[in-house]
Design a protein around this motif. Sequence first.
Motif, PDB file in Angstrom:
ATOM      1  N   LYS A 137      48.116  36.669  47.628  1.00 49.84           N
ATOM      2  CA  LYS A 137      47.322  35.873  46.659  1.00 49.84           C
ATOM      3  C   LYS A 137      47.814  36.376  45.215  1.00 49.84           C
ATOM      4  N   VAL A 138      48.066  35.339  44.324  1.00 49.50           N
ATOM      5  CA  VAL A 138      48.366  35.652  43.189  1.00 49.50           C
ATOM      6  C   VAL A 138      47.341  34.868  42.040  1.00 49.50           C
ATOM      7  N   PRO A 139      46.310  35.627  41.500  1.00 46.25           N
ATOM      8  CA  PRO A 139      45.389  34.982  40.575  1.00 46.25           C
ATOM      9  C   PRO A 139      45.945  35.122  39.115  1.00 46.25           C
ATOM     10  N   TYR A 140      45.379  34.066  38.372  1.00 46.24           N
ATOM     11  CA  TYR A 140      45.456  34.062  36.835  1.00 46.24           C
ATOM     12  C   TYR A 140      44.184  33.833  36.332  1.00 46.24           C
ATOM     13  N   LEU A 170      39.842  41.190  26.481  1.00 49.32           N
ATOM     14  CA  LEU A 170      39.353  41.377  27.533  1.00 49.32           C
ATOM     15  C   LEU A 170      40.701  41.529  28.624  1.00 49.32           C
ATOM     16  N   PRO A 171      40.409  42.719  29.559  1.00 46.49           N
ATOM     17  CA  PRO A 171      41.455  42.956  30.397  1.00 46.49           C
ATOM     18  C   PRO A 171      41.313  41.801  31.746  1.00 46.49           C
ATOM     19  N   THR A 172      42.292  41.600  32.373  1.00 50.41           N
ATOM     20  CA  THR A 172      42.324  40.745  33.498  1.00 50.41           C
ATOM     21  C   THR A 172      42.160  41.353  34.876  1.00 50.41           C
ATOM     22  N   GLY A 173      42.573  42.587  34.801  1.00 51.62           N
ATOM     23  CA  GLY A 173      42.663  43.528  36.007  1.00 51.62           C
ATOM     24  C   GLY A 173      41.661  44.886  36.094  1.00 51.62           C
ATOM     25  N   ALA A 208      45.435  36.156  31.418  1.00 50.36           N
ATOM     26  CA  ALA A 208      46.805  36.462  31.815  1.00 50.36           C
ATOM     27  C   ALA A 208      46.718  36.564  33.481  1.00 50.36           C
ATOM     28  N   ILE A 209      47.933  37.317  34.023  1.00 48.58           N
ATOM     29  CA  ILE A 209      47.804  37.222  35.508  1.00 48.58           C
ATOM     30  C   ILE A 209      46.854  38.447  36.056  1.00 48.58           C
ATOM     31  N   GLY A 210      46.230  38.233  37.122  1.00 45.91           N
ATOM     32  CA  GLY A 210      45.548  39.165  37.332  1.00 45.91           C
ATOM     33  C   GLY A 210      45.768  40.119  38.497  1.00 45.91           C
ATOM     34  N   ASP A 211      45.262  40.826  39.128  1.00 43.50           N
ATOM     35  CA  ASP A 211      45.795  41.798  40.191  1.00 43.50           C
ATOM     36  C   ASP A 211      46.151  41.144  41.485  1.00 43.50           C
ATOM     37  N   VAL A 212      47.472  41.111  41.861  1.00 42.58           N
ATOM     38  CA  VAL A 212      48.173  40.570  42.921  1.00 42.58           C
ATOM     39  C   VAL A 212      47.439  41.123  44.345  1.00 42.58           C
ATOM     40  N   GLU A 213      47.102  40.481  45.228  1.00 41.75           N
ATOM     41  CA  GLU A 213      46.672  41.020  46.532  1.00 41.75           C
ATOM     42  C   GLU A 213      47.469  40.654  47.761  1.00 41.75           C
ATOM     43  N   ALA A 214      47.490  41.738  48.543  1.00 43.51           N
ATOM     44  CA  ALA A 214      48.412  41.594  49.963  1.00 43.51           C
ATOM     45  C   ALA A 214      47.446  41.705  50.924  1.00 43.51           C
ATOM     46  N   SER A 225      46.681  45.572  43.854  1.00 43.47           N
ATOM     47  CA  SER A 225      47.545  46.004  42.999  1.00 43.47           C
ATOM     48  C   SER A 225      46.898  46.171  41.507  1.00 43.47           C
ATOM     49  N   ARG A 226      47.750  46.596  40.712  1.00 41.65           N
ATOM     50  CA  ARG A 226      47.329  46.671  39.248  1.00 41.65           C
ATOM     51  C   ARG A 226      48.317  45.991  38.274  1.00 41.65           C
ATOM     52  N   THR A 227      48.546  44.758  38.760  1.00 45.17           N
ATOM     53  CA  THR A 227      49.394  43.878  37.847  1.00 45.17           C
ATOM     54  C   THR A 227      48.797  43.187  36.738  1.00 45.17           C
ATOM     55  N   GLY A 228      47.462  42.936  36.760  1.00 46.18           N
ATOM     56  CA  GLY A 228      46.453  42.671  35.582  1.00 46.18           C
ATOM     57  C   GLY A 228      46.615  43.565  34.319  1.00 46.18           C
TER      58      GLY A 228
END
Length: 464
Positions: free
Chosen positions: A226-229, A319-322, A257-263, A287-290
Amino acid sequence: MTTFHPQKLRALVVACSSLACASAFAQSGSTANSPGSSAKAPAKSTRPASGRESVLQRQVNAQGQQIEALKKQVAEQDSRYRELQERLDKDAARTASGPARPSAAAAFGGAAVAPGAKPSAGAPPAEDGERPVRVGVAPAATPEPQAPVAQLFDEPSVLTPRGRFTLEPSLQYGYSSSNRVALVGYTVIPAILIGLIDVREQKRSTFVAGLTGRWGVTSRMELELKVPYVARSDSTVSRAVGAGAAVDNVFNTKGNAIGDVEAAMRYQLNAGKDGWPYMVGGLRFKSRTGTDPFDVVTDCQIRCIGGTNASGTGLPTELPTGSGFYSLQPSLTWLFPTDPAVFFGGINYTYNFKRNDVSRKVLNGGIEQLGDIKPGDAWGLNVGMGLALNDRSSFSLGVELYSVGPTKQNGQSVSGSVRTQLASLLLGYSYRMTDRQTLNVSIGAGLTRDTPDLTLTVRVPFSF
């Protein structure tokens, strides 16, 4: 209606033809050697014998035509048998390819299909192991798929069949508001405060556009990515009453921005037999991609925690996205079909990994050292019920609960951080637009002060 096997029908045709030929020749021989005939008068018996031969010839021709008709019927039955067998093989392959996902018919009161089991053809198998064919009866049409369970929670209620891929775009909107009164000072006697009274009202809107892909590795296991924005906007209205200010101060901030990618990985643990529900175990990694909350600038001049030099709102200017932390979430989901509804739910535990030597940015290029930060772990519990309205749509109702532990800094609980209880009431609706496309809509209402007031989620999974 009588039931015939193609092999038995062929044998019957051959037997009939043999008996017909044998009867013809037997009648011819008996006529030629009858006791009433005499060898001394051959001229008198020649004409009647030729007439009888013509009659027998016509009988043989008629029986030959019957044999040809029976052969055509055998050919037609063979064709119907092969067509029916192909349909049964396709149904069996479809059942074997998706045993990890109970069919909607099973979910809404139908019989659950065990992994690897083949559906019945409606007639008992013959002793020689071949399936009988009903003569003159067309094969039954394959029933249309039923409505899927409306998805309420992050974990889907069904698994992706083996070799299939599901692409799910989604859009989520969340809104929350809160009021806070902060007393910074000390009291000499009750009701008399020496210091500052800070009154704040915060309104937060969050949009999350996600793209999720699921792949059925086996008939019991699927993988997910899952890739969130994320797009966020906060408005904080504050008034420092004790400072003599009579005007509200509004602090607006945004971030996208892009959020935290999940697997994630999910595996079906059982076949749902003997009255047991379907059990699915899962493992999700975030993850911590946000955007890291410690990388954005905080509205503080020198320090934000303690000290006499603290000034500013203490809020981030962006504001942070992750979340800024890795997390791992094991889960157990269950699905219990019963007529006319299906019950589902699950339990999960989220473990947040600690970060060492954390620091954050403040105004004027300053850096504030925070040390080791460990967010609180969370227990989650959800339960729901789905009800099919017709063969295309279904309705779901559920409750989701979370208990989040306090955050620790350098091994000690952060001042003011306590265990938080979150609860939401969710309503969902699902509509099957095509055999490969479904629309899912869910609405959540917060039941506690710390839970978002409103959550609206739209999912449109496509199956390939």
